[in-house]
Design an enzyme around this catalytic site. Structure first.
Site, PDB file in Angstrom:
ATOM      1  N   SER A  57       0.854  -1.345   0.072  1.00 28.20           N
ATOM      2  CA  SER A  57      -0.078  -0.113   0.073  1.00 28.20           C
ATOM      3  C   SER A  57       0.726   1.162  -0.049  1.00 28.20           C
ATOM      4  O   SER A  57       2.154   1.263   0.503  1.00 28.20           O
ATOM      5  CB  SER A  57      -0.847   0.149   1.209  1.00 28.20           C
ATOM      6  OG  SER A  57      -1.675  -1.175   1.118  1.00 28.20           O
TER       7      SER A  57
HETATM    8  C1  LIG Z   1      -3.559  -3.892  -0.842  1.00 28.64           C
HETATM    9  S1  LIG Z   1      -2.889  -5.626  -0.449  1.00 28.64           S
HETATM   10  C2  LIG Z   1      -2.512  -5.496   1.177  1.00 28.64           C
HETATM   11  C3  LIG Z   1      -1.251  -4.696   1.258  1.00 28.64           C
HETATM   12  C4  LIG Z   1      -0.379  -5.151   2.449  1.00 28.64           C
HETATM   13  N1  LIG Z   1      -0.977  -4.913   3.983  1.00 28.64           N
HETATM   14  C5  LIG Z   1       1.059  -4.972   2.511  1.00 28.64           C
HETATM   15  O1  LIG Z   1       1.580  -4.362   3.524  1.00 28.64           O
HETATM   16  O2  LIG Z   1       1.746  -5.207   1.493  1.00 28.64           O
HETATM   17  C6  LIG Z   1      -4.540  -6.314  -0.108  1.00 28.64           C
HETATM   18  C7  LIG Z   1      -4.359  -7.874  -0.021  1.00 28.64           C
HETATM   19  O3  LIG Z   1      -5.683  -8.185   0.484  1.00 28.64           O
HETATM   20  C8  LIG Z   1      -5.724  -9.651   0.030  1.00 28.64           C
HETATM   21  N2  LIG Z   1      -7.306 -10.035   0.066  1.00 28.64           N
HETATM   22  C9  LIG Z   1      -7.974  -9.946  -0.954  1.00 28.64           C
HETATM   23  N3  LIG Z   1      -9.209 -10.441  -0.443  1.00 28.64           N
HETATM   24  C10 LIG Z   1      -8.842 -11.114   0.888  1.00 28.64           C
HETATM   25  C11 LIG Z   1      -9.643 -11.931   1.732  1.00 28.64           C
HETATM   26  N4  LIG Z   1     -10.945 -12.288   1.246  1.00 28.64           N
HETATM   27  N5  LIG Z   1      -9.111 -12.462   2.729  1.00 28.64           N
HETATM   28  C12 LIG Z   1      -7.858 -12.087   3.006  1.00 28.64           C
HETATM   29  N6  LIG Z   1      -6.911 -11.398   2.273  1.00 28.64           N
HETATM   30  C13 LIG Z   1      -7.513 -10.999   1.016  1.00 28.64           C
HETATM   31  C14 LIG Z   1      -5.018  -9.640  -1.372  1.00 28.64           C
HETATM   32  O4  LIG Z   1      -4.549 -10.920  -1.638  1.00 28.64           O
HETATM   33  C15 LIG Z   1      -4.250  -8.765  -1.279  1.00 28.64           C
HETATM   34  O5  LIG Z   1      -2.798  -9.272  -0.862  1.00 28.64           O
END
Ligand SMILES: C[S@@+](CC[C@H](N)C(=O)[O-])C[C@H]1O[C@@H](n2cnc3c(N)ncnc32)[C@H](O)[C@@H]1O
Length: 407
Positions: A57
């Protein structure tokens, strides 16, 4: 990067500053140019069908959310959306050895690479789980903090149930086609009350909690985002009316002096419009196609499917990179564009009279669906198990209107 976040007012507390300085972001972005790893931008790390499904992010948003979380040593945290593991490492630093961070991602490949990054950074104390975070992670409950780093249109009852008493839920919540990072505190009555609200723009949840808000691709490029509880949108008609611009409307003698920057348009008036008019839409660019020529950000009113086609877009009178605060111009498109533009100007006047509230001004309460009836006079949005009430504090006077100029 951290110096810039401090100077820019994104980092406010010594604890967040310490974590950002202690955890090297580039270790979570192997293969990415170091300059990009320390620029203030989101770095996509996974795509599906051309759309980013995971990213590290944007650092300024990460800092804002860490401030909203109010972490301290000893707290138990659940993160939904492990991604690269960077945010989990920052939180682990803040809660210290007496606390605990569990981070869940739906994608096994991402969980595996997050484990490698965390090891490289020497953060061995984050528990990584591959699961659908829509269900939370019951084995580790209760949590003092639950944070989503992925957008949701729902306040899932599972998250509320897994919060400790007086715990805090931080969620990028899709509300009527806008996304808000809201820190909710859980009261003894089971009601969540917002402590702080910021605008944000996150990748959306996959899996069983996938968002209902519609992002409709436009033929030729770009997309239009409309509220899930609105009448929807005819993408063909929107793309066609955007090729049919009509004479712009000015805001009139008085409101012409309402000077705004891009943030006011997107998070301020755009949010107001989205919350108060179900015909509101956000036009999203891709660099080409009909939306590209509109100098974003653009909030608009759009004719519902089947009605006479039209669109009215709220744009800044000067290009947004000109650095000046300018009046808002209302650009009608298509045969029904003019009445929509008049309606949009009415909304602009109402927003001004309410004190030009931006995202941080809104107070948001989440009541269980079976709880006592909500107070009247607020915007109400239903989620699967809750009613969301959006409300503004009363204002003493509308902001002074000054002639446009630098600043
Ligand atoms: C913006 S990224 C997160 C960035 C992360 N916090 C970092 O520091 O790199 C959003 C993440 O949410 C995950 N995601 C999407 N749907 C999800 C779900 N239902 N449960 C868990 N993770 C999920 C995606 O795979 C993705 O890796």
């Amino acid at each position: 990067m951290v110096d810039a976040l401090v100077t820019g007012g994104r980092v406010l507390s010594p604890a967040v500053e310490d974590a950002l300085r202690a955890v090297p972001r580039h270790l979570f972005l192997p293969g990415v140019d170091v300059a990009d790893a320390y620029a203030d931008g989101a770095v996509p790390v996974q795509h599906v069908d051309g759309a980013a499904t995971s990213s590290a992010s944007q650092p300024s948003m990460v800092a804002i959310m860490l401030e909203q979380l109010a972490l301290r040593p000893g707290l138990r945290v659940l993160e939904i959306g492990a991604g690269t593991g960077w945010n989990a490492a920052l939180m682990a630093r803040m809660v210290g050895p007496a606390g605990h961070v569990t981070s869940v991602d739906i994608d096994p490949g991402l969980v595996a690479s997050a484990a490698v990054h965390l090891a490289a950074a020497g953060t061995g104390d984050v528990e990584l789980v591959c699961a659908d975070g829509a269900l939370g992670h019951p084995p580790g409950a209760p949590y003092d903090r639950i944070v989503l780093t992925v957008g949701s249109a729902d306040v899932r009852p599972e998250w509320v149930a897994q919060l400790a008493p007086a715990g805090r839920l931080l969620v990028p919540l899709g509300v009527r086609g806008s996304q808000l990072s809201i820190a909710f505190d859980l009261g003894p009555d089971g009601v969540l009350r917002s402590d702080s609200v910021r605008g944000c723009s996150f990748i959306r949840l996959r899996g069983i909690g996938a968002e209902r808000d519609a992002v409709v691709p436009l033929p030729g490029g770009g997309a239009v985002q409309v509220p899930a509880d609105g009448p929807g949108v005819d993408a063909e008609a929107v793309a066609t009316v955007l090729l049919d611009p009509r004479d712009p409307l000015t805001a009139g003698a008085a409101l012409g002096y309402l000077t705004l920057g891009p943030q006011d348009v997107w998070d301020g008036f755009g949010l107001w419009l989205a919350l108060t008019d179900l015909a509101a839409a956000r036009l999203l660019p891709t660099g080409s196609g009909p939306v590209a020529g509109l100098d974003l950000p653009v909030s608009a009113l759009v004719s519902p499917p089947g009605a006479e086609p039209g669109l009215a877009a709220a744009v800044l009178a000067e290009p947004r990179d000109s650095g000046v605060r300018t009046a808002l111009a209302v650009r009608p498109f298509g045969p029904a564009g003019h009445p929509l533009a008049v309606r949009l100007l009415g909304a602009l006047r109402a927003w001004w009279a309410a004190g030009c509230p931006g995202a941080p001004a809104w107070r948001i309460t989440v009541w269980p669906e079976d709880g006592s009836p909500p107070a009247p006079g607020v915007v109400t949005v239903r989620t699967s198990a809750h009613r969301l009430l959006l409300d503004l504090p009363p204002v003493a006077a509308a902001p002074e209107l000054r002639p446009p100029g630098p600043g």
